[in-house]
Design a protein around this motif. Structure first.
Motif, mmCIF file in Angstrom:
data_model
loop_
_atom_site.group_PDB
_atom_site.id
_atom_site.type_symbol
_atom_site.label_atom_id
_atom_site.label_comp_id
_atom_site.label_asym_id
_atom_site.label_seq_id
_atom_site.Cartn_x
_atom_site.Cartn_y
_atom_site.Cartn_z
ATOM 1 N N PHE A 123 0.851 -1.196 0.000
ATOM 2 C CA PHE A 123 0.000 0.000 0.000
ATOM 3 C C PHE A 123 0.879 1.235 0.000
ATOM 4 N N GLY A 124 0.304 2.311 -0.510
ATOM 5 C CA GLY A 124 1.002 3.584 -0.500
ATOM 6 C C GLY A 124 0.426 4.517 0.547
ATOM 7 N N GLU A 125 -0.824 4.845 0.390
ATOM 8 C CA GLU A 125 -1.482 5.804 1.279
ATOM 9 C C GLU A 125 -2.037 5.133 2.534
ATOM 10 N N ASP A 126 -2.119 5.898 3.607
ATOM 11 C CA ASP A 126 -2.657 5.381 4.861
ATOM 12 C C ASP A 126 -4.119 4.955 4.721
ATOM 13 N N ASP A 127 -4.848 5.616 3.822
ATOM 14 C CA ASP A 127 -6.247 5.236 3.593
ATOM 15 C C ASP A 127 -6.353 3.773 3.164
ATOM 16 N N GLU A 128 -5.372 3.312 2.382
ATOM 17 C CA GLU A 128 -5.399 1.929 1.907
ATOM 18 C C GLU A 128 -5.211 0.949 3.062
ATOM 19 N N LEU A 129 -4.323 1.300 3.992
ATOM 20 C CA LEU A 129 -4.130 0.431 5.155
ATOM 21 C C LEU A 129 -5.380 0.415 6.027
ATOM 22 N N ALA A 130 -5.978 1.571 6.219
ATOM 23 C CA ALA A 130 -7.206 1.639 7.020
ATOM 24 C C ALA A 130 -8.308 0.782 6.392
ATOM 25 N N GLN A 131 -8.402 0.800 5.063
ATOM 26 C CA GLN A 131 -9.415 -0.005 4.391
ATOM 27 C C GLN A 131 -9.104 -1.492 4.515
ATOM 28 N N PHE A 132 -7.816 -1.854 4.402
ATOM 29 C CA PHE A 132 -7.404 -3.245 4.578
ATOM 30 C C PHE A 132 -7.799 -3.738 5.966
ATOM 31 N N ALA A 133 -7.580 -2.895 6.973
ATOM 32 C CA ALA A 133 -7.947 -3.268 8.339
ATOM 33 C C ALA A 133 -9.458 -3.440 8.474
ATOM 34 N N GLN A 134 -10.217 -2.544 7.882
ATOM 35 C CA GLN A 134 -11.673 -2.653 7.981
ATOM 36 C C GLN A 134 -12.198 -3.875 7.247
ATOM 37 N N ASP A 135 -11.511 -4.272 6.181
ATOM 38 C CA ASP A 135 -11.924 -5.469 5.430
ATOM 39 C C ASP A 135 -11.627 -6.745 6.213
ATOM 40 N N HIS A 136 -10.494 -6.782 6.932
ATOM 41 C CA HIS A 136 -10.057 -8.007 7.611
ATOM 42 C C HIS A 136 -10.474 -8.071 9.077
ATOM 43 N N LYS A 137 -10.849 -6.927 9.650
ATOM 44 C CA LYS A 137 -11.315 -6.858 11.037
ATOM 45 C C LYS A 137 -10.372 -7.583 12.011
ATOM 46 N N PRO A 138 -9.121 -7.174 12.068
ATOM 47 C CA PRO A 138 -8.157 -7.870 12.928
ATOM 48 C C PRO A 138 -8.412 -7.632 14.408
ATOM 49 N N GLY A 139 -8.003 -8.616 15.208
ATOM 50 C CA GLY A 139 -8.046 -8.434 16.655
ATOM 51 C C GLY A 139 -6.863 -7.633 17.141
ATOM 52 N N LEU A 140 -5.810 -7.539 16.313
ATOM 53 C CA LEU A 140 -4.601 -6.818 16.692
ATOM 54 C C LEU A 140 -3.864 -6.379 15.429
ATOM 55 N N ILE A 141 -3.290 -5.178 15.484
ATOM 56 C CA ILE A 141 -2.443 -4.674 14.403
ATOM 57 C C ILE A 141 -1.079 -4.361 15.002
ATOM 58 N N SER A 142 -0.039 -4.951 14.422
ATOM 59 C CA SER A 142 1.333 -4.785 14.898
ATOM 60 C C SER A 142 2.116 -3.975 13.859
ATOM 61 N N ILE A 143 2.534 -2.783 14.239
ATOM 62 C CA ILE A 143 3.210 -1.868 13.315
ATOM 63 C C ILE A 143 4.685 -1.752 13.687
ATOM 64 N N GLY A 144 5.552 -1.941 12.714
ATOM 65 C CA GLY A 144 6.989 -1.883 12.967
ATOM 66 C C GLY A 144 7.548 -0.481 12.825
ATOM 67 N N ALA A 145 7.142 0.408 13.709
ATOM 68 C CA ALA A 145 7.626 1.790 13.717
ATOM 69 C C ALA A 145 7.357 2.378 15.093
#
Length: 212
Positions: free
Chosen positions: A33-55
């Motif tokens: 993904f490039g834009e943060d909107d794309e990541l937010a949409q990916f999260a909404q599509d997959h409905k994760p119990g946890l998101i782990s960000i390497g930053a």
């Protein structure tokens, strides 16, 4: 439960990677993904119990920003970064310190903004550090990140940990490996398989459990 791991780059002009794992450590999806909107949409599509960000996902106590023109300063003057980073350093694991001289300032700003956005959408977000994860999992013989041997080394060692990863090997770069490491760290965190460094007010860091 689904866990997402994000290999985040400092700029949307370079593709970042997100990986979805299930509780059996099987890969469900890997996308760039490039834009943060794309990541937010990916999260909404997959409905994760946890998101782990390497930053880095937070600022040291006392700092409201990382701008040299601002008068804000460390709550503890002797500090040069967050508590989690100081603890990593004492463990012999190299890292970038979060301060006004940081060369990853853009990544820190992007990471903290993403954490706030994703938490605002109702997701649990944790900070991971792929370099620390691979040092703990694979020992101190890990080749330098930018060396020719690094990518092959990581692919070989990640493949037994993640079911289905072999299907993504041809397209997986170092950022993809980081995303997998972050997802795996997040998965361990859901299974009480991590240690937590740092101060919650600054943002804690999760790592695979250290040898006792």
């Amino acid at each position: 439960m689904v866990v997402l791991g994000v290999g985040l780059r400092a700029s949307s002009k370079r593709f970042s990677t997100v990986v979805a794992l299930d509780q059996d450590s099987s890969i469900l999806n890997m996308e760039t993904f490039g834009e943060d909107d794309e990541l937010a949409q990916f999260a909404q599509d997959h409905k994760p119990g946890l998101i782990s960000i390497g930053a880095p996902l937070g600022l040291p106590l006392g700092l409201c920003c990382l701008e040299s023109t601002c008068s804000c300063g460390f709550a503890t003057p002797q500090r040069k970064g967050r508590l989690s980073e100081l603890e990593l350093s004492r463990m012999g694991i190299s890292c970038f310190f979060t301060n006004k001289g940081s060369i990853i300032r853009s990544l820190i700003y992007r990471g903290t903004a993403l954490r706030e956005r994703l938490q605002g959408l109702g997701f649990e977000v944790v900070e991971s550090y792929p370099h620390a994860t691979k040092m703990i999992l694979f020992g101190d013989k890990v080749p330098p990140k930018n060396s020719a041997a690094s990518l092959a080394f990581l692919k070989e060692r990640l493949s037994p940990l993640i079911a289905g990863l072999d299907n993504h090997m041809d397209s997986m770069d170092r950022n993809g490996c980081d995303a997998v490491l972050n997802a795996y760290t997040g998965l361990l965190h859901t299974q009480d398989g991590t240690d937590v460094l740092g101060d919650e007010q600054e943002g804690t860091l999760v790592l695979p459990k250290l040898p006792r």
